[in-house]
Enzyme design. Structure first.
Site, PDB file in Angstrom:
ATOM      1  N   TYR A 140       0.824  -1.223   0.000  1.00 15.78           N
ATOM      2  CA  TYR A 140       0.000   0.000   0.000  1.00 15.78           C
ATOM      3  C   TYR A 140       0.853   1.265   0.000  1.00 15.78           C
ATOM      4  CZ  TYR A 140      -4.795  -1.664   0.794  1.00 15.78           C
ATOM      5  OH  TYR A 140      -6.040  -2.204   0.659  1.00 15.78           O
ATOM      6  N   LYS A 191       2.560 -15.354   3.052  1.00 15.82           N
ATOM      7  CA  LYS A 191       2.737 -16.093   1.799  1.00 15.82           C
ATOM      8  C   LYS A 191       4.227 -16.372   1.706  1.00 15.82           C
ATOM      9  CE  LYS A 191       1.258 -17.806  -2.129  1.00 15.82           C
ATOM     10  NZ  LYS A 191       0.360 -18.980  -2.227  1.00 15.82           N
ATOM     11  N   ASP A 223      -3.592 -18.010   1.017  1.00 15.97           N
ATOM     12  CA  ASP A 223      -4.599 -18.696   0.187  1.00 15.97           C
ATOM     13  C   ASP A 223      -5.338 -19.744   1.012  1.00 15.97           C
ATOM     14  OD1 ASP A 223      -2.167 -20.076   0.318  1.00 15.97           O
ATOM     15  OD2 ASP A 223      -2.230 -20.787  -1.755  1.00 15.97           O
ATOM     16  N   ASP A 247      -6.648  -6.575   4.230  1.00  7.84           N
ATOM     17  CA  ASP A 247      -7.748  -5.919   3.508  1.00  7.84           C
ATOM     18  C   ASP A 247      -8.701  -6.974   2.967  1.00  7.84           C
ATOM     19  OD1 ASP A 247      -9.157  -3.821   2.156  1.00  7.84           O
ATOM     20  OD2 ASP A 247      -8.143  -4.412   0.297  1.00  7.84           O
ATOM     21  N   ASP A 251     -12.588  -8.401   4.666  1.00  8.48           N
ATOM     22  CA  ASP A 251     -13.868  -8.364   3.930  1.00  8.48           C
ATOM     23  C   ASP A 251     -14.493  -9.759   3.909  1.00  8.48           C
ATOM     24  OD1 ASP A 251     -13.690  -5.651   3.233  1.00  8.48           O
ATOM     25  OD2 ASP A 251     -14.366  -6.035   1.173  1.00  8.48           O
TER      26      ASP A 251
HETATM   27  C1  IPM Z   1     -10.542  -0.705   3.712  1.00  7.02           C
HETATM   28  C2  IPM Z   1     -10.742  -0.167   2.316  1.00  7.02           C
HETATM   29  C3  IPM Z   1      -9.567   0.738   1.988  1.00  7.02           C
HETATM   30  C4  IPM Z   1      -8.318  -0.110   2.019  1.00  7.02           C
HETATM   31  C5  IPM Z   1      -9.698   1.489   0.661  1.00  7.02           C
HETATM   32  C6  IPM Z   1     -10.987   2.261   0.557  1.00  7.02           C
HETATM   33  C7  IPM Z   1      -8.518   2.394   0.419  1.00  7.02           C
HETATM   34  O1  IPM Z   1     -10.900  -1.204   1.420  1.00  7.02           O
HETATM   35  O2  IPM Z   1     -10.479   0.092   4.664  1.00  7.02           O
HETATM   36  O3  IPM Z   1     -10.447  -1.917   3.861  1.00  7.02           O
HETATM   37  O4  IPM Z   1      -7.987  -0.757   1.022  1.00  7.02           O
HETATM   38  O5  IPM Z   1      -7.659  -0.138   3.057  1.00  7.02           O
HETATM   39 MG    MG Z   2     -11.029  -3.118   2.300  1.00 10.32          MG
END
Ligand code: IPM
Ligand code: MG
Length: 356
Positions: A140, A191, A223, A247, A251
Site C-alpha cells: 500500500y 505467503k 490462500d 484488507d 472483507d
Molecule cells: C478498507 C478499504 C480501503 C483499504 C480502501 C478504501 C482504500 O478497502 O479500509 O479496507 O484498502 O484499506
Molecule cells: Mg477493504
C-alpha cells in the site's frame, strides 16, 4: 478531561450513519460524559470543499483530537479524478499521518443473525474472530510505485511490497497483546512460500512470540487462510497479517457474519489515539435514502470508548443496546429476514438510543 473527538462524516451513506452514532454518544454526553465533537470533511466531501481528500483543515482537527470517528469515503463521481485526489487517498493519508498502524477488525456473529450468513448456521454460530491488520506499510505504501514505460517500450504498473523489522514487531506486539486478553491463540497469515517480505514477517513474528510463551502461535498461507475462513472459521481466534492480505481477509470474514453493515473497526497508533470507522464503504447506491445500517458505526463508537478512552462499561453498554434491539427483531434492509421488523437507518438509531 474533555474527550476530543473529530467527526468525519465523509461520502455516500457516511453522514447518515454518523448522525446515528452521534445520537448514541449524545446519550452518554447528556449523562455527564465530557465529550467535544468537531466536524471536518474527508474524501470526496473534502475534495468538493477544499480540493483535496485530506485537507489541512481536517489534518489540524484530527491531529488535535484524541479520537476520530469516520463514516465512509468514496463515490462514483470521484472515480475519474487524478489518483492523488481520490477519496480513498484521503483515507490512506489520514492513516499514515496519524500513524494508525494497528487495524482491529472484529468479525462477530450475533446469534440473532445466524441466518443472515450465507454459510450454514452451524458453521458460523458463535463466531468471534479478531483480525489484526497492519495498516501503514506493505504494498500500500512501499516505494517505488507507479506506472511507466519499460526498456522494451511497453507500459507497466508496479508496486513494492516491503516491511521493516520495526513495523512487523510493533504489529506483532499488538496482536499478541490482544490474544493474551482473549483465548491466547494467534494465527499469523503470510505467503512465505513465495514472497520474501512475508517470509521475513514470519521470522519476526516467531521472534516476538518468545515474549508471549502462553500464546499458541500458528502460521498459515494466505490462500489457505482464505479457504479455511469459509470451511471452518471457528478455528480462528486472533489473526494477524499485513496490509493487503488483511484488507482481503477482513472483507471475507465480515461476510461470515451476514452483513458487512454490522462490523466496526479501530485503527490505533502507539499512544491509543484511534480512528474508528465501519468496515463497510460509502454505499453510493443507497446514499441519502435513510436505508443504511448504522450499527457498524455505532459499534465503532463503542470501540472508541473501549480502546482510546478506556471506558469498558460505556462500550459494553452500547454493545448491549445493539444486542437488545436485534433480539427485539429490528432489522435494516441488509439484515432483514421475513417476519422481522424492517426499520430505516434513523429508526434503528431511535431503537438503540431507547435501549441505552
Ligand atoms: C478498507 C478499504 C480501503 C483499504 C480502501 C478504501 C482504500 O478497502 O479500509 O479496507 O484498502 O484499506
Ligand atoms: Mg477493504
Amino acid at each position: 478531561m474533555t474527550m476530543k473527538i473529530a467527526v468525519l462524516p465523509g461520502d455516500g451513506i457516511g453522514p447518515e450513519i454518523i448522525a446515528q452514532a452521534l445520537r448514541v454518544l449524545d446519550v452518554l454526553k447528556k449523562e455527564g460524559m465530557p465529550m467535544e465533537f468537531t466536524e471536518a470533511p474527508l474524501g470526496g466531501q473534502a475534495y468538493d470543499q477544499y480540493g483535496a481528500p485530506y485537507p489541512e483543515f481536517t489534518q489540524k482537527i484530527c491531529r488535535e483530537a484524541d479520537a476520530v470517528l469516520l463514516g465512509a469515503v468514496g463515490g462514483p463521481q470521484y472515480d475519474t479524478l487524478d489518483r492523488p485526489l481520490r477519496p480513498e487517498r484521503g483515507l490512506l493519508a489520514i492513516r499514515k499521518d496519524l500513524g494508525l498502524f494497528a487495524n482491529l477488525r472484529p468479525a462477530v456473529l450475533y446469534p440473532e443473525l445466524a441466518n443472515a450468513s450465507t454459510l450454514k448456521p452451524e458453521v458460523v454460530a458463535g463466531l468471534d474472530i479478531m483480525i489484526v491488520r497492519e495498516l501503514t506499510g506493505d504494498v500500500y505504501f512501499g516505494q517505488p510505485r507507479g506506472m511507466r514505460t519499460n526498456e522494451k517500450g511497453e507500459r507497466e504498473g508496479f508496486n513494492t511490497m516491503v516491511y521493516s523489522e520495526s513495523e512487523v514487531r510493533r504489529i506483532a506486539h499488538v496482536a499478541f497483546g490482544i490474544a493474551m486478553k482473549r483465548n491466547k491463540k494467534l494465527c499469523s497469515v503470510d505467503k512465505a512460500n513465495v514472497l520474501e517480505t512475508t517470509e521475513f514477517w514470519k521470522e519476526i513474528v516467531i521472534d516476538v512470540a518468545k515474549e508471549y510463551p502462553e500464546v499458541e502461535l500458528s502460521h498459515m498461507y494466505v490462500d489457505n487462510a482464505a479457504m479455511q475462513l469459509i470451511r471452518n472459521p471457528k478455528q480462528f481466534d486472533v489473526m494477524v497479517t499485513g496490509n493487503i492480505f488483511g484488507d482481503i481477509l477482513s472483507d471475507e470474514a465480515s461476510m461470515l457474519t451476514g452483513s458487512i453493515g454490522m462490523l466496526a473497526s479501530a485503527s490505533l497508533n502507539e499512544t491509543k489515539k484511534g480512528l474508528y470507522e465501519p468496515s463497510h464503504g460509502s454505499a453510493p447506491d443507497i446514499a441519502g435514502k435513510n436505508l443504511a445500517n448504522p450499527i457498524a458505526t455505532i459499534l465503532s463508537a463503542a470501540m472508541m470508548l473501549r480502546y482510546t478512552f478506556d471506558n469498558e462499561a460505556a462500550a459494553t453498554r452500547i454493545e448491549n443496546a445493539v444486542k437488545k434491539v436485534l433480539a427485539a427483531g429490528y432489522r435494516t434492509g441488509d439484515i432483514y429476514e421475513a417476519g422481522m421488523n424492517r426499520v430505516s437507518c434513523s429508526e434503528m438509531g431511535d431503537q438503540i438510543v431507547a435501549a441505552m
